[in-house]
Design an enzyme around this catalytic site. Structure first.
Site, PDB file in Angstrom:
ATOM      1  N   ASP A  59       0.986   3.856 -11.185  1.00 14.56           N
ATOM      2  CA  ASP A  59       0.372   3.207 -12.332  1.00 14.56           C
ATOM      3  C   ASP A  59      -0.970   3.806 -12.722  1.00 14.56           C
ATOM      4  OD1 ASP A  59      -0.452   2.174  -9.785  1.00 14.56           O
ATOM      5  OD2 ASP A  59      -1.463   0.524 -10.784  1.00 14.56           O
TER       6      ASP A  59
ATOM      7  N   LYS B  11       0.728  -5.988 -11.406  1.00 13.34           N
ATOM      8  CA  LYS B  11      -0.395  -5.740 -10.509  1.00 13.34           C
ATOM      9  C   LYS B  11      -1.711  -5.903 -11.245  1.00 13.34           C
ATOM     10  CE  LYS B  11      -2.675  -2.143  -9.549  1.00 13.34           C
ATOM     11  NZ  LYS B  11      -3.224  -0.816  -9.210  1.00 13.34           N
TER      12      LYS B  11
ATOM     13  N   GLU C 171      -4.408  -8.072  -5.832  1.00 11.32           N
ATOM     14  CA  GLU C 171      -5.054  -6.963  -5.134  1.00 11.32           C
ATOM     15  C   GLU C 171      -6.580  -7.116  -5.111  1.00 11.32           C
ATOM     16  OE1 GLU C 171      -5.319  -2.052  -5.203  1.00 11.32           O
ATOM     17  OE2 GLU C 171      -4.054  -3.104  -6.658  1.00 11.32           O
TER      18      GLU C 171
ATOM     19  N   GLU D  96      -9.181  -5.570  -3.573  1.00 11.93           N
ATOM     20  CA  GLU D  96      -9.475  -4.405  -2.729  1.00 11.93           C
ATOM     21  C   GLU D  96     -10.939  -4.356  -2.312  1.00 11.93           C
ATOM     22  OE1 GLU D  96      -9.284   0.492  -2.590  1.00 11.93           O
ATOM     23  OE2 GLU D  96      -8.564  -0.567  -4.380  1.00 11.93           O
TER      24      GLU D  96
ATOM     25  N   LYS E 250      -1.787  -7.552  -2.052  1.00 13.17           N
ATOM     26  CA  LYS E 250      -1.999  -6.120  -1.831  1.00 13.17           C
ATOM     27  C   LYS E 250      -3.440  -5.909  -1.367  1.00 13.17           C
ATOM     28  CE  LYS E 250      -1.631  -1.507  -3.906  1.00 13.17           C
ATOM     29  NZ  LYS E 250      -1.088  -0.682  -5.002  1.00 13.17           N
TER      30      LYS E 250
ATOM     31  N   SER F  20      -3.234   2.130   0.239  1.00 14.96           N
ATOM     32  CA  SER F  20      -3.581   3.167   1.221  1.00 14.96           C
ATOM     33  C   SER F  20      -5.080   3.431   1.264  1.00 14.96           C
ATOM     34  CB  SER F  20      -2.830   4.464   0.925  1.00 14.96           C
ATOM     35  OG  SER F  20      -3.055   4.901  -0.400  1.00 14.96           O
ATOM     36  N   GLY F  21      -5.789   3.199   0.178  1.00 13.98           N
ATOM     37  CA  GLY F  21      -7.236   3.236   0.188  1.00 13.98           C
ATOM     38  C   GLY F  21      -7.864   4.548   0.612  1.00 13.98           C
ATOM     39  N   GLY F  22      -7.263   5.658   0.249  1.00 12.09           N
ATOM     40  CA  GLY F  22      -7.853   6.949   0.569  1.00 12.09           C
ATOM     41  C   GLY F  22      -7.486   7.496   1.938  1.00 12.09           C
TER      42      GLY F  22
ATOM     43  N   SER G 139       2.399  -0.342  -0.542  1.00 12.05           N
ATOM     44  CA  SER G 139       2.342  -0.156  -1.984  1.00 12.05           C
ATOM     45  C   SER G 139       1.393   1.014  -2.194  1.00 12.05           C
ATOM     46  CB  SER G 139       1.830  -1.420  -2.692  1.00 12.05           C
ATOM     47  OG  SER G 139       1.752  -1.204  -4.093  1.00 12.05           O
TER      48      SER G 139
ATOM     49  N   ARG H 177      -1.451   7.445  -3.795  1.00 13.61           N
ATOM     50  CA  ARG H 177      -1.788   8.771  -3.275  1.00 13.61           C
ATOM     51  C   ARG H 177      -1.064   9.076  -1.964  1.00 13.61           C
ATOM     52  NH1 ARG H 177      -8.058   7.769  -3.143  1.00 13.61           N
ATOM     53  NH2 ARG H 177      -7.286   5.607  -3.222  1.00 13.61           N
TER      54      ARG H 177
ATOM     55  N   TYR I  40      -8.138   3.269 -11.037  1.00 15.45           N
ATOM     56  CA  TYR I  40      -6.799   3.610 -11.495  1.00 15.45           C
ATOM     57  C   TYR I  40      -6.822   3.931 -12.973  1.00 15.45           C
ATOM     58  CZ  TYR I  40      -4.960   1.919  -7.074  1.00 15.45           C
ATOM     59  OH  TYR I  40      -4.682   1.759  -5.749  1.00 15.45           O
TER      60      TYR I  40
END
Length: 403
Positions: free
Chosen positions: A73, A186, A227, A229, A269, A311-313, A341, A344, A403
């Site tokens: 996305d 999302k 999400e 984050e 998420k 995954s956060g990098g 989810s 990258r 994003y």
């Protein structure tokens, strides 16, 4: 439903299971609001049509054993940054061709249950003219849609704190994308760990907006992925990340409860609990798994079907290994599906291999399916490591990622 009777009016306040809704009409007028038909003259609810069963089925289908989500996305600007790093021109045709590569990968449906799309992608098609949403549906993969419109500065918060925008026309957009075939959505909020942060204001503002988004999505048939984050940027310890994560997720579920969100038709998420990227004492996968699951066990109700980690990098391999460690834990209750989810961490090797060249499509698709398979195994606690070789260990960290 609460009925207040007097000689003049009857006020009916309805709190729909998928969101807090108030409907007030004068006696004798039939009212319809968000699928609820009310005969006020008889003071009866004649019909209540919600998406309850569909939402529950969708949420469980996405998080079934061995499957997870491909997050595709990225906005036009974000995918442009990705393309730039590999010498790929950011044109509409290249974006379409790249998504074609991802979605037509053979056997991707064996590991991917849902794909989060950007608005542009919903209207794009394969080179043969088949709409991407229809293509994915034919593979048994559900389409989702990114509905937030990015972030703005939270001026009364701490420096660099933000809030996410997009609620104003969300009812209309959610209904539109449901009609286009999307079945989940999302919305990303961003919080930062600092000496004094995140502030209580940032937590309350972002978790409340996520809860409103969730209620609106469910009212329109979309399973909301929530999400909140917490960015990995900083030198904080893993213990500090655990502390903040617990506070944020607890606040998130309080907000969801206050908005009467159907948890059985909702997904979370979150970030994994990790050390900050500039902390020299990096936590290992076992500690990440233990603290992440501990945070979830203290804050997430068992009614929620699944937790779909971002995954956060992390590198592709780290994201798979850490997910596997969580699903291999003993002695800690895990009443929800723990799955992925990833954006990258699923796509990096694929886009690098492709490089914008048609002759590289097959090799790029192999890179994608290798990572999808690895994460499907990790969801089952069966990943042995090593997928993708050295490329899988490349750092994917982008400071203040958007994003």
């Amino acid at each position: 439903f609460f009925f207040f009777n007097d000689t003049a009016t009857t006020e009916i306040y309805t709190e729909q299971i998928v969101g807090s809704v108030r409907c007030v009409q004068e006696t004798g007028i039939n009212a319809e609001y968000m699928g609820i038909i009310i005969d006020l003259s008889n003071k009866k609810i004649l019909e209540m049509q919600t998406y309850r069963d569909e939402l529950i089925e969708t949420a469980n289908r996405i998080t079934r054993a061995g499957f997870g989500i491909l997050a595709a996305d990225e906005s036009t600007g974000t995918i442009g940054k990705k393309f730039d790093s590999f010498g790929i021109e950011n044109t509409e045709e290249n974006r379409r061709a790249y998504r074609d590569l991802l979605f037509t990968t053979p056997e991707v449906e064996n590991y991917i249950s849902g794909v989060i799309l950007f608005e542009e992608t919903v209207h794009q098609s394969t080179k043969d003219g088949k709409n991407f949403v229809e293509l994915l549906r034919g593979k048994g993969i559900l389409s989702g849609i990114k509905l937030d419109k990015g972030t703005l500065p939270l001026n009364s918060g701490l420096p660099d704190e933000t809030y996410t925008v997009g609620l104003d026309d969300l009812h209309k957009r959610a209904a539109y994308f449901y009609e286009k075939g999307c079945r989940f959505a999302k919305w990303r909020a961003v919080l930062r760990i600092s000496r004094d942060g995140p502030s209580d204001l940032a937590i309350s503002e972002n978790t409340w907006a996520l809860a409103r988004y969730a209620a609106i999505c469910q009212a329109n048939g979309l399973v909301p992925i929530v999400e909140p984050e917490i960015l990995v940027d900083g030198d904080h310890t893993i213990e500090r990340c655990a502390q903040v994560s617990e506070k944020v997720i607890a606040a998130q579920f309080k907000a969801l409860n206050d908005n009467r969100v159907l948890l059985e038709g909702c997904l979370l998420k979150p970030n994994m609990v990790t050390s900050g990227t500039t902390n020299p004492n990096r936590a290992g996968s076992q500690q990440i798994a233990e603290l992440t699951v501990r945070v979830l066990s203290r804050t997430v109700p068992p009614a929620l079907p699944g937790v779909c980690f971002l995954s956060g990098g992390q590198s592709e391999e780290e994201a798979s290994v850490n997910l596997n460690a969580m699903n291999s834990l003993q002695g800690i209750k895990r009443p929800w599906s723990l799955t992925f989810s990833y954006g990258r961490a699923l796509q990096h090797s694929a886009v690098k291999t492709w490089g914008g060249k048609a002759e590289n499509v097959e090799a790029a698709q192999k890179a994608l399916i290798d990572r999808a398979r690895a994460n499907g195994q990790a969801q089952l606690g069966q990943y042995q490591g090593g997928a993708g070789g050295a490329a899988g260990s490349e750092s994917l960290k982008v400071a203040n990622y958007v994003y």
